[in-house]
Design a protein around this motif. Structure first.
Motif, short mmCIF file in Angstrom:
data_model
loop_
_atom_site.label_atom_id
_atom_site.label_comp_id
_atom_site.label_asym_id
_atom_site.label_seq_id
_atom_site.Cartn_x
_atom_site.Cartn_y
_atom_site.Cartn_z
N GLU A 97 0.83 -1.21 0.00
CA GLU A 97 0.00 0.00 0.00
C GLU A 97 0.87 1.27 0.00
OE1 GLU A 97 -2.97 0.14 -0.77
OE2 GLU A 97 -3.63 -1.91 -0.44
N LEU A 98 1.99 1.22 0.73
CA LEU A 98 2.90 2.38 0.74
C LEU A 98 3.51 2.59 -0.63
CD1 LEU A 98 4.92 2.19 4.07
CD2 LEU A 98 3.53 4.11 3.30
N TRP A 99 3.91 1.50 -1.25
CA TRP A 99 4.50 1.56 -2.58
C TRP A 99 3.50 2.17 -3.57
CZ3 TRP A 99 2.54 -1.78 -6.51
CH2 TRP A 99 3.20 -1.68 -7.73
N TRP A 101 0.83 3.95 -2.91
CA TRP A 101 0.51 5.34 -2.58
C TRP A 101 1.68 6.26 -2.93
CZ3 TRP A 101 2.18 9.32 0.54
CH2 TRP A 101 1.32 10.41 0.61
N GLY A 102 2.90 5.78 -2.72
CA GLY A 102 4.09 6.56 -3.06
C GLY A 102 4.12 6.93 -4.54
N LEU A 103 3.68 6.00 -5.38
CA LEU A 103 3.60 6.26 -6.82
C LEU A 103 2.64 7.41 -7.11
CD1 LEU A 103 3.33 2.80 -8.65
CD2 LEU A 103 5.18 4.47 -8.80
N SER A 104 1.44 7.34 -6.52
CA SER A 104 0.44 8.38 -6.80
C SER A 104 0.85 9.70 -6.15
CB SER A 104 -0.96 7.94 -6.35
OG SER A 104 -1.04 8.03 -4.95
N HIS A 105 1.54 9.62 -5.01
CA HIS A 105 2.00 10.83 -4.34
C HIS A 105 3.03 11.57 -5.20
CE1 HIS A 105 2.95 13.60 -1.15
NE2 HIS A 105 4.22 13.24 -1.17
N ARG A 106 3.90 10.81 -5.82
CA ARG A 106 4.91 11.43 -6.69
C ARG A 106 4.24 12.18 -7.84
NH1 ARG A 106 10.57 11.17 -8.39
NH2 ARG A 106 10.92 10.85 -6.20
N LEU B 2 4.35 -6.71 -5.84
CA LEU B 2 5.40 -5.81 -5.40
C LEU B 2 6.80 -6.31 -5.69
CD1 LEU B 2 6.06 -3.29 -3.81
CD2 LEU B 2 5.82 -4.57 -1.72
N ALA B 10 10.80 0.63 -6.98
CA ALA B 10 9.85 0.39 -5.89
C ALA B 10 10.37 1.01 -4.60
CB ALA B 10 9.61 -1.11 -5.72
N SER B 13 9.52 4.64 -4.58
CA SER B 13 8.12 4.93 -4.24
C SER B 13 7.87 4.80 -2.75
CB SER B 13 7.18 3.97 -4.97
OG SER B 13 7.27 4.18 -6.35
N ILE B 14 8.45 3.76 -2.15
CA ILE B 14 8.26 3.58 -0.71
C ILE B 14 8.93 4.72 0.05
CG2 ILE B 14 8.72 2.05 1.26
CD1 ILE B 14 8.49 -0.33 -0.65
N ASP B 16 9.38 7.80 -1.11
CA ASP B 16 8.49 8.97 -1.28
C ASP B 16 7.37 8.96 -0.25
OD1 ASP B 16 9.89 9.90 -3.45
OD2 ASP B 16 8.52 9.08 -4.94
N ALA B 17 6.75 7.79 -0.12
CA ALA B 17 5.62 7.67 0.81
C ALA B 17 6.09 7.92 2.23
CB ALA B 17 4.98 6.28 0.68
N HIS B 87 -6.43 13.47 -1.93
CA HIS B 87 -5.14 12.79 -1.91
C HIS B 87 -4.85 12.19 -0.52
CE1 HIS B 87 -1.13 11.74 -3.03
NE2 HIS B 87 -0.55 12.65 -2.31
N VAL B 94 -3.45 2.56 3.39
CA VAL B 94 -2.22 2.44 4.17
C VAL B 94 -2.57 2.42 5.66
CG1 VAL B 94 -0.05 3.55 4.80
CG2 VAL B 94 -0.78 3.56 2.41
#
Lengths: 112, 112
Positions: A97-99, A101-106, B2, B10, B13-14, B16-17, B87, B94
């Protein structure tokens, strides 16, 4: 559903989880172990930017929280491997879920 | 899945989150806002142990990351409410996974 739970109890569970995986490194180390047992240097290479001192400290903490096992193999010289415990594996959904969400956050905030 | 993703992407992304929600408070503040708009003092009461200074700083950071909106209502005196952005709402999965894992972690490690 989450928001229908008794609020303070749910807060406590989220706090427990955050305490076990706090800081910027633990989840990245666990993610690195998702793909199989690794030696110290392999984890160190995959988790970009971590120092050996920090990795060593974080691995000890993850062992104390029963998320990671340290296995010493009887080779010559002895070799040490780190593996995820079953309990550590149960964090994979959180990592996923973090991965995701991190994609969409970027895209949303960092915009690239 | 994942672990079949390119590992370094990956990890990014993690990372970033984790940067957006780092520290012990942000996810708890967001959880508090899951159930609807809240005033500063209401959040402060729900997030046990947070000081006003820290809450204020964290709310600003959450606004900068587009996770929380600050709305000023034209009442007398003016009132301020905090709401989750769309957002921010996307972090609910998460939160749900952390909550659920925190429960099992308490049984596994803390044992109560």
């Amino acid at each position: 559903m989450l928001i229908q739970e008794d609020c303070s109890k749910a807060m406590l569970s989220i706090k427990d989880a955050l305490e076990a995986v706090d800081g910027r490194w633990k989840l990245l180390i666990l993610y690195s172990l998702c793909s199989g047992p690794k030696r110290f240097k392999e984890i160190s290479r995959e988790v970009d930017g971590i120092t050996d001192k920090t990795l060593s400290k974080e691995l000890k903490n993850l062992q104390a929280n029963k998320l990671v096992n340290r296995e010493v193999h009887d080779t010559f010289p002895p070799t040490v491997e780190y593996t995820m415990t079953a309990h550590g594996m149960s964090l994979r959904k959180v990592l996923y879920e973090l991965w995701s969400w991190g994609l969409s956050h970027r895209q949303e905030v960092i915009g690239k």
